[in-house]
Design an enzyme around this catalytic site. Structure first.
Site, PDB file in Angstrom:
ATOM      1  N   THR A 159       0.726  -0.866   0.165  1.00 33.35           N
ATOM      2  CA  THR A 159      -0.153   0.268  -0.287  1.00 33.35           C
ATOM      3  C   THR A 159       0.820   1.723   0.143  1.00 33.35           C
ATOM      4  O   THR A 159       1.921   0.983   0.656  1.00 33.35           O
ATOM      5  CB  THR A 159      -1.171  -0.126   1.592  1.00 33.35           C
ATOM      6  OG1 THR A 159      -1.164   1.735   1.419  1.00 33.35           O
ATOM      7  CG2 THR A 159      -0.007  -0.229   2.340  1.00 33.35           C
ATOM      8  N   TYR A 209      -2.159   0.064  10.168  1.00 37.32           N
ATOM      9  CA  TYR A 209      -1.969  -0.205   9.048  1.00 37.32           C
ATOM     10  C   TYR A 209      -0.701  -0.078   7.794  1.00 37.32           C
ATOM     11  O   TYR A 209      -0.333  -1.195   7.656  1.00 37.32           O
ATOM     12  CB  TYR A 209      -3.116   0.270   8.325  1.00 37.32           C
ATOM     13  CG  TYR A 209      -3.423  -0.088   6.843  1.00 37.32           C
ATOM     14  CD1 TYR A 209      -3.955  -1.873   6.411  1.00 37.32           C
ATOM     15  CD2 TYR A 209      -3.017   0.798   5.553  1.00 37.32           C
ATOM     16  CE1 TYR A 209      -4.063  -1.395   4.917  1.00 37.32           C
ATOM     17  CE2 TYR A 209      -3.714   0.297   4.038  1.00 37.32           C
ATOM     18  CZ  TYR A 209      -3.254  -1.185   3.932  1.00 37.32           C
ATOM     19  OH  TYR A 209      -3.916  -1.454   2.528  1.00 37.32           O
TER      20      TYR A 209
HETATM   21  N1  LIG Z   1      -9.131  -1.274  -1.568  1.00 34.26           N
HETATM   22  C1  LIG Z   1      -8.092  -0.283  -1.472  1.00 34.26           C
HETATM   23  O1  LIG Z   1      -7.764   0.984  -1.538  1.00 34.26           O
HETATM   24  C2  LIG Z   1      -6.637  -0.677  -1.006  1.00 34.26           C
HETATM   25  C3  LIG Z   1      -5.695   0.052  -1.524  1.00 34.26           C
HETATM   26  C4  LIG Z   1      -4.162  -0.147  -1.002  1.00 34.26           C
HETATM   27  C5  LIG Z   1      -3.951  -1.703  -0.610  1.00 34.26           C
HETATM   28  N2  LIG Z   1      -5.014  -2.542  -0.177  1.00 34.26           N
HETATM   29  C6  LIG Z   1      -5.053  -3.811   0.051  1.00 34.26           C
HETATM   30  O2  LIG Z   1      -5.367  -4.976  -0.927  1.00 34.26           O
HETATM   31  C7  LIG Z   1      -5.716  -6.072  -0.737  1.00 34.26           C
HETATM   32  C8  LIG Z   1      -6.936  -5.854  -0.592  1.00 34.26           C
HETATM   33  O3  LIG Z   1      -8.315  -5.123  -0.486  1.00 34.26           O
HETATM   34  P1  LIG Z   1      -9.659  -5.602  -0.768  1.00 34.26           P
HETATM   35  O4  LIG Z   1     -10.072  -3.494  -1.332  1.00 34.26           O
HETATM   36  O5  LIG Z   1      -9.810  -6.084  -2.178  1.00 34.26           O
HETATM   37  O6  LIG Z   1     -10.344  -5.653   0.686  1.00 34.26           O
HETATM   38  P2  LIG Z   1     -11.603  -6.860   0.724  1.00 34.26           P
HETATM   39  O7  LIG Z   1     -11.977  -6.411   2.420  1.00 34.26           O
HETATM   40  O8  LIG Z   1     -12.178  -5.837   0.017  1.00 34.26           O
HETATM   41  O9  LIG Z   1     -11.027  -7.895   0.199  1.00 34.26           O
HETATM   42  C9  LIG Z   1      -9.400  -8.360   1.164  1.00 34.26           C
HETATM   43  C10 LIG Z   1     -10.510 -10.366   1.412  1.00 34.26           C
HETATM   44  O10 LIG Z   1      -9.582 -11.060   2.306  1.00 34.26           O
HETATM   45  C11 LIG Z   1      -9.814 -11.570   2.991  1.00 34.26           C
HETATM   46  N3  LIG Z   1     -10.043 -11.540   4.451  1.00 34.26           N
HETATM   47  C12 LIG Z   1      -9.020 -10.969   4.880  1.00 34.26           C
HETATM   48  N4  LIG Z   1      -8.328 -11.909   6.321  1.00 34.26           N
HETATM   49  C13 LIG Z   1      -7.847 -13.178   5.767  1.00 34.26           C
HETATM   50  C14 LIG Z   1      -7.243 -14.210   6.128  1.00 34.26           C
HETATM   51  N5  LIG Z   1      -6.280 -13.976   7.493  1.00 34.26           N
HETATM   52  N6  LIG Z   1      -7.479 -15.383   5.322  1.00 34.26           N
HETATM   53  C15 LIG Z   1      -8.467 -15.853   4.270  1.00 34.26           C
HETATM   54  N7  LIG Z   1      -8.576 -14.350   4.274  1.00 34.26           N
HETATM   55  C16 LIG Z   1      -8.883 -12.925   4.951  1.00 34.26           C
HETATM   56  C17 LIG Z   1     -11.319 -10.788   3.211  1.00 34.26           C
HETATM   57  O11 LIG Z   1     -12.326 -11.375   3.565  1.00 34.26           O
HETATM   58  C18 LIG Z   1     -11.903 -10.557   1.963  1.00 34.26           C
HETATM   59  O12 LIG Z   1     -11.777 -11.155   0.858  1.00 34.26           O
HETATM   60  C19 LIG Z   1      -5.740  -5.261   0.888  1.00 34.26           C
HETATM   61  O13 LIG Z   1      -4.366  -6.600   1.546  1.00 34.26           O
HETATM   62  C20 LIG Z   1      -5.545  -4.195   1.214  1.00 34.26           C
HETATM   63  O14 LIG Z   1      -4.589  -4.348   2.236  1.00 34.26           O
HETATM   64  C21 LIG Z   1      -6.248  -2.382  -0.898  1.00 34.26           C
HETATM   65  O1  LIG Z   2     -16.055   8.724   3.955  1.00 36.61           O
HETATM   66  C1  LIG Z   2     -15.398   9.481   3.249  1.00 36.61           C
HETATM   67  C2  LIG Z   2     -14.289   8.711   3.342  1.00 36.61           C
HETATM   68  C3  LIG Z   2     -13.558   9.769   2.458  1.00 36.61           C
HETATM   69  N1  LIG Z   2     -12.481  10.281   2.805  1.00 36.61           N
HETATM   70  C4  LIG Z   2     -11.501  10.942   2.093  1.00 36.61           C
HETATM   71  O2  LIG Z   2     -10.819  10.677   1.047  1.00 36.61           O
HETATM   72  C5  LIG Z   2      -9.802  10.521   1.523  1.00 36.61           C
HETATM   73  C6  LIG Z   2     -10.016   8.900   1.106  1.00 36.61           C
HETATM   74  O3  LIG Z   2     -10.139   8.004   2.090  1.00 36.61           O
HETATM   75  P1  LIG Z   2     -10.243   6.105   1.733  1.00 36.61           P
HETATM   76  O4  LIG Z   2     -11.321   6.773  -0.189  1.00 36.61           O
HETATM   77  O5  LIG Z   2     -11.087   5.661   3.024  1.00 36.61           O
HETATM   78  O6  LIG Z   2      -8.962   5.975   0.877  1.00 36.61           O
HETATM   79  P2  LIG Z   2      -6.999   6.196   2.247  1.00 36.61           P
HETATM   80  O7  LIG Z   2      -7.556   6.671   3.366  1.00 36.61           O
HETATM   81  O8  LIG Z   2      -6.410   6.929   1.474  1.00 36.61           O
HETATM   82  O9  LIG Z   2      -6.740   4.589   1.690  1.00 36.61           O
HETATM   83  C7  LIG Z   2      -7.151   3.869   1.159  1.00 36.61           C
HETATM   84  O10 LIG Z   2      -5.472   4.765   0.448  1.00 36.61           O
HETATM   85  C8  LIG Z   2      -4.377   3.246   0.830  1.00 36.61           C
HETATM   86  C9  LIG Z   2      -3.399   3.640  -0.247  1.00 36.61           C
HETATM   87  O11 LIG Z   2      -3.170   5.083  -0.215  1.00 36.61           O
HETATM   88  C10 LIG Z   2      -4.239   1.722   1.319  1.00 36.61           C
HETATM   89  O12 LIG Z   2      -3.684   1.445   1.663  1.00 36.61           O
HETATM   90  C11 LIG Z   2      -5.670   2.010   1.676  1.00 36.61           C
HETATM   91  O13 LIG Z   2      -6.351   0.323   2.678  1.00 36.61           O
HETATM   92  C12 LIG Z   2      -7.171   2.621   1.457  1.00 36.61           C
HETATM   93  O14 LIG Z   2      -8.291   2.260   1.814  1.00 36.61           O
HETATM   94  C13 LIG Z   2      -9.097  10.520   2.680  1.00 36.61           C
HETATM   95  O15 LIG Z   2      -8.963  12.157   3.160  1.00 36.61           O
HETATM   96  C14 LIG Z   2     -10.890  10.484   4.086  1.00 36.61           C
HETATM   97  O16 LIG Z   2     -10.404  11.663   4.643  1.00 36.61           O
HETATM   98  C15 LIG Z   2     -14.170  11.522   2.713  1.00 36.61           C
HETATM   99  O17 LIG Z   2     -13.823  12.469   2.898  1.00 36.61           O
HETATM  100  N2  LIG Z   2     -15.229  10.783   3.244  1.00 36.61           N
END
Ligand SMILES: NC(=O)c1ccc[n+]([C@@H]2O[C@H](COP(=O)([O-])OP(=O)(O)OC[C@H]3O[C@@H](n4cnc5c(N)ncnc54)[C@H](O)[C@@H]3O)[C@@H](O)[C@H]2O)c1
Ligand SMILES: O=c1ccn([C@@H]2O[C@H](COP(=O)(O)OP(=O)(O)O[C@H]3O[C@H](CO)[C@@H](O)[C@H](O)[C@H]3O)[C@@H](O)[C@H]2O)c(=O)[nH]1
Length: 351
Positions: A121, A145
């Site tokens: 991330t 995180y």
């Molecule tokens: N969504 C974002 O913006 C974002 C940004 C940066 C990094 N990531 C990373 O990407 C990955 C996926 O995120 P996502 O947005 O798809 O989230 P998500 O919550 O939709 O997916 C995570 C999945 O992992 C499963 N899971 C969690 N812990 C587990 C475990 N111990 N064993 C088996 N399954 C498990 C959950 O049930 C879920 O299906 C995460 O590792 C997260 O840190 C996401």
């Molecule tokens: O209801 C909301 C939700 C978010 N925000 C703002 O929108 C921005 C983005 O927030 P969010 O979409 O929650 O993402 P991040 O906190 O930037 O984190 C995301 O992006 C990261 C990478 O940049 C990942 O690691 C994390 O898993 C993922 O949750 C931030 O300034 C928040 O304060 C609002 O103002 N209102």
């Protein structure tokens, strides 16, 4: 190395993992999903994938799965990822993101698996004045995180050096959007991600979007993020897998476009898509938020030959909205359609 060998996708019932599973299957690569459904949704697992319900921390199960399916590569998405939750529950985040990743890596080493694509991330970087952060920028996470993900990255790199596990750590910036064909999207109930929440407001599932902080030192005072379309990110995983299968070295790659958009810009994009003002509520800064985070994203293009095809805020927001509308129309008629409360505990002003 045969393209036809199955890969293990941990977290494949989740948002990004389900899109990556589809991209793998579309590329003809068989997929085995391991997910404990703690935040995932069974419906997100593509029909063509084998689904096993269980945890990455269950060494017995993981070892059996790796050997039974003769897995040569793991795409490790499973983790805990809500930045503000991690501030409230750091040990839970270390347990899932570090301890369970350690157990998975140990299972891989024991089973002779030599390739892993790891979901890291942008939260591993600290606040910075630089317009864009490259992979060599100092890491200084300010939340549990971010530090749990950075620790997992380091542990995997050290295990890799000792045991031959080559890891491509992909540092995602802000992931949003949904599959263009509507096959999957973000199911997450009670999601906290900006674009998902804004689209839930736009479709009447929440009453307003809380804007967390308008006094940051950014051009319009709201936070700035680099939003990447989930389908482009999914494609990056297919390319990273092929890179490792070709013998590519361990690497760390930012996943973003190098373009920042503010929270206000996201609001305007949603309004353009719907043609209506989005109900907003001004709220206090959210703990753990960094003012601006934009990727320097040259290395991924050079290393993997990645060429994004779904760039642009309007496109990302459009596909997210289409997904929300689809989920609403698929709901059973007897399901509760009352708007849920907005995300902030302490709204200050309605406008
Ligand atoms: N969504 C974002 O913006 C974002 C940004 C940066 C990094 N990531 C990373 O990407 C990955 C996926 O995120 P996502 O947005 O798809 O989230 P998500 O919550 O939709 O997916 C995570 C999945 O992992 C499963 N899971 C969690 N812990 C587990 C475990 N111990 N064993 C088996 N399954 C498990 C959950 O049930 C879920 O299906 C995460 O590792 C997260 O840190 C996401
Ligand atoms: O209801 C909301 C939700 C978010 N925000 C703002 O929108 C921005 C983005 O927030 P969010 O979409 O929650 O993402 P991040 O906190 O930037 O984190 C995301 O992006 C990261 C990478 O940049 C990942 O690691 C994390 O898993 C993922 O949750 C931030 O300034 C928040 O304060 C609002 O103002 N209102």
């Amino acid at each position: 190395m045969s393209e036809n060998r199955p890969v293990l996708v941990t977290g494949g019932a989740g948002y990004i993992g389900s899109h990556a599973s589809l991209a793998l299957l579309d590329a003809g690569i068989p997929v085995v999903v391991l997910d404990n459904l703690c935040t995932g949704d069974r419906r997100a697992v593509p029909d063509g994938a084998t689904f096993i319900q269980g945890s990455t921390g269950d060494a017995g199960l993981v070892g059996d799965v790796l050997r039974f399916f003769q897995i040569d590569a793991v795409l490790h998405f499973a983790g805990s990822l809500v930045v503000s939750d991690s501030v409230a529950n750091p040990l839970g985040y270390w347990r899932n993101n570090v301890c369970n990743t350690l157990s998975l890596a140990d299972s891989c080493v024991r089973a002779g698996v030599e390739r892993m694509v790891f979901s890291s991330t942008a939260a591993v970087y600290g606040p910075s004045d630089a317009a864009m952060v490259g992979e060599d920028a100092p890491t200084a996470p300010i939340t549990p995180y971010g530090s749990s993900k950075l620790s997992a990255e380091r542990m995997l790199a050290e295990a890799g050096a000792a045991h031959g596990l080559r890891v491509a750590a992909l540092r995602y910036f802000n992931v949003a959007g949904a599959d263009g064909a509507g096959r999957t999207g973000q199911y997450t109930a009670g999601a906290t991600h900006l674009i998902k929440v804004a689209c839930e407001v736009a479709t009447g599932q929440r009453d307003a979007l809380d804007v967390f902080g308008e006094d940051y030192g950014t051009p319009d005072g709201t936070c700035v993020r680099d939003f990447i379309h989930v389908s482009d990110l999914a494609e990056a995983h297919v390319l990273a897998l092929r890179y490792l299968r070709r013998g590519g070295e361990a690497t760390t790659l930012n996943c973003g476009y190098g373009t920042g958009h503010s929270v206000r810009a996201v609001v305007r994009a949603v309004e353009r898509e719907t043609g209506r003002p989005l109900p907003l509520r001004r709220a206090e800064r959210r703990p753990g938020d960094i003012p601006a985070l934009v990727a320097r994203a040259d290395r991924i293009r050079q290393t993997l030959g990645w060429q994004p095809r779904h760039q642009g805020l309007d496109r990302i927001v459009g596909s997210s909205l289409a997904w929300e509308r689809r989920m609403l129309s698929d709901r059973r008629p007897d399901e509760d359609r009352k708007p849920r409360p907005a995300t902030s505990a302490r709204p200050m002003l309605t406008h």
